[in-house]
Design an enzyme around this catalytic site. Structure first.
Site, short mmCIF file in Angstrom:
data_model
loop_
_atom_site.label_atom_id
_atom_site.label_comp_id
_atom_site.label_asym_id
_atom_site.label_seq_id
_atom_site.Cartn_x
_atom_site.Cartn_y
_atom_site.Cartn_z
N SER A 69 0.78 -1.24 0.00
CA SER A 69 0.00 0.00 0.00
C SER A 69 0.81 1.28 0.00
CB SER A 69 -0.96 0.01 1.18
OG SER A 69 -1.99 -0.90 0.91
N GLN B 10 -9.16 -16.50 4.24
CA GLN B 10 -8.15 -17.57 4.43
C GLN B 10 -6.88 -17.08 3.72
OE1 GLN B 10 -8.74 -20.32 6.23
NE2 GLN B 10 -10.77 -19.46 6.62
N TYR C 246 -10.63 2.35 6.08
CA TYR C 246 -9.61 1.98 5.09
C TYR C 246 -10.18 0.96 4.10
CZ TYR C 246 -5.02 0.79 3.22
OH TYR C 246 -3.94 0.60 2.41
N SER C 247 -9.99 1.24 2.80
CA SER C 247 -10.49 0.29 1.80
C SER C 247 -9.65 0.34 0.54
CB SER C 247 -11.95 0.63 1.44
OG SER C 247 -12.37 -0.15 0.34
N ASN C 248 -9.11 -0.80 0.13
CA ASN C 248 -8.34 -0.86 -1.11
C ASN C 248 -9.16 -0.39 -2.30
OD1 ASN C 248 -5.66 -2.11 -0.52
ND2 ASN C 248 -6.98 -3.65 0.42
N THR D 2 2.53 2.69 5.11
CA THR D 2 2.90 1.31 5.42
C THR D 2 2.40 0.42 4.29
OG1 THR D 2 0.84 1.32 6.67
CG2 THR D 2 2.88 1.48 7.95
N GLY D 3 2.93 -0.79 4.27
CA GLY D 3 2.50 -1.74 3.25
C GLY D 3 2.44 -3.14 3.83
N ASN E 270 1.34 -11.43 7.30
CA ASN E 270 0.37 -12.23 8.08
C ASN E 270 0.98 -12.71 9.39
OD1 ASN E 270 -2.27 -13.24 8.35
ND2 ASN E 270 -1.59 -15.31 7.82
#
Ligand SMILES: CC1(C)S[C@@H]2[C@H](NC(=O)CCCC[C@H](NC(=O)C[NH3+])C(=O)[O-])C(=O)N2[C@H]1C(=O)[O-]
Length: 347
Positions: free
Chosen positions: A62, A122, A159-161, A299-300, A327
């Site tokens: 991001s 998942q 927050y939303s891609n 951040t990413g 993750n």
């Protein structure tokens, strides 16, 4: 007031801890008013044991959102887009609500649902489904519009891609060029970011790079080498490849006023508080550090890579730090410590 000297020993300790928490490797580079510091720990490649290098390319996730925001804010400087106009003025009928503006999108205040919440419930199987897929922007927006919006336009930060996929659509409609061309013409070439690439939908990272490893949801399972992927699920929200040197150059130039007018940079820095230590502007994060200094960047978190890329308000000191896993909450939390070491110095 002058900044405290960076705490390089502290920085090394943060990276060492990130490796003990499960990252195969970690790197950090500080560019401080002409002086460069580089720290590395662990490996770039688990199969060969090759050490990670501060020069390695990686997927920035991001941090790409700051690139997309700069392009749109430059278009605003050129009077080719009005930040307070509805997105639908430029992309008729794209969104279900004419009151969603360009500014809402860049500030994650549109209320548009984040389709990746369903895509990566998942972590490993979700990634394997999309890692070689190529999506159109429209397909990604359609996934988001299947779900209710999180808030009325402008009413809250969420927050939303999806917002930065819409930003990619806006860039392409307003310029007639791909986001790749616009990143190259407006940022990469002018700043000579030689390690920074937008290769979507190619899955490989050219040249010398760190492998990225996705941590499975189930403890104890093998790390998954996630290096090769199209990142088509993110594109203008997350598909840039870069290096620590280049991201430091980018945020130093941005905050040093070299990419936008003062007025547009001020708009980018109009922040909504997110939590006690962080706020969000337009494609830009602010982090408030324990020593009273605020730093600006992004951040990413993309499969295999956590990135922190931040600079001081004047851009004279910048740090980029990467751990080549994702993750893994422990690693993400530990890595935030690079900001304290880089800007607040020794405790
Ligand atoms: C807001 C964030 C943290 S999430 C957002 C974007 N990354 C994504 O949306 C990918 C999410 C899945 C990544 C994956 N996680 C899972 O699959 C979890 N089930 C992993 O860790 O590899 C990015 O980058 N942003 C970070 C940002 O802006 O800092």
């Amino acid at each position: 007031a002058a900044l405290p000297a960076p705490d390089i020993a502290g920085l090394d300790e943060v990276l060492r801890t990130a490796v003990t928490q499960g990252a195969p490797g970690a790197l950090a580079r500080i560019d401080d008013n002409g002086t460069t510091y580089q720290v590395t720990r662990g490996v770039a490649d688990l199969s060969t044991g090759q050490d990670i290098s501060a020069d390695d390319r990686f997927r920035v996730g991001s941090v790409t959102k700051s690139f997309s925001a700069v392009v749109l804010l430059q278009l605003a400087d050129e009077h080719r887009v009005d930040l307070d106009a509805p997105v639908n003025r430029y992309l008729p009928k794209l969104l279900p609500d004419d009151s969603i503006t360009v500014r809402h999108v860049l500030g994650h205040r549109s209320g548009l649902y984040d389709y990746t919440d369903d895509m990566f419930t998942q972590s490993v199987s979700g990634f394997e489904v999309v890692r070689n897929k190529v999506f159109t922007y429209q397909q990604l927006v359609a996934l988001a519009l299947k779900k209710p919006r999180t808030n009325a336009p402008g009413a809250a930060y969420s927050y939303s891609n999806t917002n930065f996929v819409v930003a990619g659509l806006l860039i392409e409609k307003l310029t007639g060029h791909s986001v790749k061309t616009e990143y190259e013409n407006r940022i990469i070439n002018p700043l000579e970011l030689r390690d920074t690439l937008y290769v979507h939908p190619d899955t490989r990272i050219p040249g010398r790079y760190a492998h990225g490893y996705l941590t499975p949801d189930t403890a104890g399972e093998e790390l998954v080498d996630a290096t090769d992927q199209t990142v088509s699920w993110a594109q203008s929200a997350g598909a840039v490849i870069s290096s620590a040197k280049d991201l430091n150059t980018f945020f130093s130039a941005l905050l040093g006023g070299k990419l936008l007018s003062e007025a547009r940079l001020a708009e980018m820095e109009r922040f909504t508080r997110v939590d006690s230590t962080s706020s969000y502007g337009l494609g830009l994060r602010r982090r408030d550090l324990s020593c009273g200094i605020s730093v600006y960047g992004h951040t990413g978190s993309v499969q295999g890579y956590y990135t922190y890329a931040f600079a001081t308000e004047d851009g004279r000191r910048a740090v980029t730090a990467v751990a080549n896993t994702s993750n893994n909450e422990g690693v993400l939390r530990v890595m935030a410590g690079v900001l304290e070491s880089a800007f607040c110095g020794k405790e």
